[in-house]
Scaffold this motif. Structure first.
Motif: not given
Length: 140
Positions: A110-121
């Motif tokens: 979940w940390a990876g999922i959140v990180a990927v979404n944060a970078v995309h946003a």
């Protein structure tokens, strides 16, 4: 801000009044007729806007940029699509992480999922296509 076409409003009112007078058996024909008028109106507006943009470009003005979210994260549909794909992929990633490493694996997934979404946003790795095109064409 929405603009309302008084002629289109009159057409809609007339269509609704005619439907009241004729009854529901003519409803599909009335709706079809109104939709044709609406289609014609929209087509005329789009053609007019396109012609105005072409005139601006012909006069040397740069074409208008599409509106996007701050940070270059793309439009609503792109952000929504990316978030949806992330959540769909989160299910198997969570299962794999928790099956192999327990709670730690789940947290890391979940940390990876959140990180990927944060970078995309944030738009960190993304430049708008128009900027890339302008640089290639020497506009800037």
């Amino acid at each position: 801000m929405a603009t309302h076409d008084p002629e289109l409003r009159k057409e809609l009112d007339a269509t609704l009044q005619t439907r009241k007078e004729l009854g529901p058996e003519y409803e599909s024909e009335l709706v079809e007729s109104f939709l044709e008028k609406l289609d014609t109106t929209v087509d005329q507006r789009v053609r007019r806007q396109f012609a105005e943009q072409q005139m601006q470009v012909a006069r040397g003005a740069q074409p208008p940029r599409p509106r996007s979210a701050p940070g270059g994260g793309g439009g609503y549909a792109e952000r929504f699509g990316f978030a949806t794909v992330s959540l769909v992929l989160a299910v198997p990633l969570s299962a794999i992480g928790s099956a192999n490493a327990g709670l730690t694996g789940l947290i890391v997934s979940w940390a990876g999922i959140v990180a990927v979404n944060a970078v995309h946003a944030s738009g960190f790795f993304k430049r708008p296509r128009q900027d890339r095109k302008r640089d290639e064409d020497g506009w800037d």
